[in-house]
Design a protein around this motif. Structure first.
Motif, PDB file in Angstrom:
ATOM      1  N   GLU A  27       0.901  -1.179  -0.064  1.00 18.52           N
ATOM      2  CA  GLU A  27      -0.016  -0.046   0.056  1.00 18.52           C
ATOM      3  C   GLU A  27       0.789   1.262  -0.233  1.00 18.52           C
ATOM      4  N   TYR A 109      -8.197   5.728  -3.899  1.00 20.76           N
ATOM      5  CA  TYR A 109      -7.335   4.540  -3.698  1.00 20.76           C
ATOM      6  C   TYR A 109      -7.717   3.332  -2.817  1.00 20.76           C
ATOM      7  N   TYR A 110      -8.333   3.925  -1.735  1.00 21.91           N
ATOM      8  CA  TYR A 110      -9.107   3.015  -0.954  1.00 21.91           C
ATOM      9  C   TYR A 110     -10.436   2.347  -1.404  1.00 21.91           C
ATOM     10  N   GLY A 112     -10.696   1.773  -4.423  1.00 20.65           N
ATOM     11  CA  GLY A 112     -10.124   0.688  -5.622  1.00 20.65           C
ATOM     12  C   GLY A 112     -10.479   1.550  -6.933  1.00 20.65           C
TER      13      GLY A 112
END
Length: 115
Positions: A27, A109-110, A112
């Motif tokens: 990550e 980002y988190y 997706g």
């Protein structure tokens, strides 16, 4: 040694230093690449190359560098883009503190929603 905080198990080494999990390390790397692409206007392959060339991920024994995780991915991206030790970007109100678009990218980002 492991400890539990905020619903997550954290790994510690014999020196009581935080050791990231494989997922946390991935990550961290992916977020640096994302910031390099966004703030450095780089294509993904070029961002990956710049990160590798910066030689900040692994230590001399080819293990994950614990120092790498002492700074946020945004910090590393700025250092790679503008030069290590330049820190002028820290005084630029357009770059520091990270702008709203940084938070939006983190959320994407988190969720997706980034490449």
């Amino acid at each position: 040694m492991r400890y539990f905080q905020d619903g997550i198990y954290h790994n510690m080494n014999n020196e009581n230093e935080y050791v990231p999990t494989e997922n946390e390390a991935q990550e961290h790397i992916e977020l640096i690449i994302l910031w390099l692409m966004h703030y450095g206007n780089l294509e993904k392959p070029e961002a990956i190359t710049k990160l590798i060339q910066a030689n900040i991920i692994f230590d001399k024994s080819n293990q994950l560098s614990l120092m790498f995780f002492h700074e946020e991915p945004y910090y590393w991206a700025m250092e790679i883009i503008f030069g290590f030790g330049s820190m002028w970007w820290h005084k630029d109100k357009n770059l520091w503190p990270p702008l709203t678009d940084y938070e939006i990218l983190v959320e994407k980002y988190y969720a997706g929603e980034t490449d």
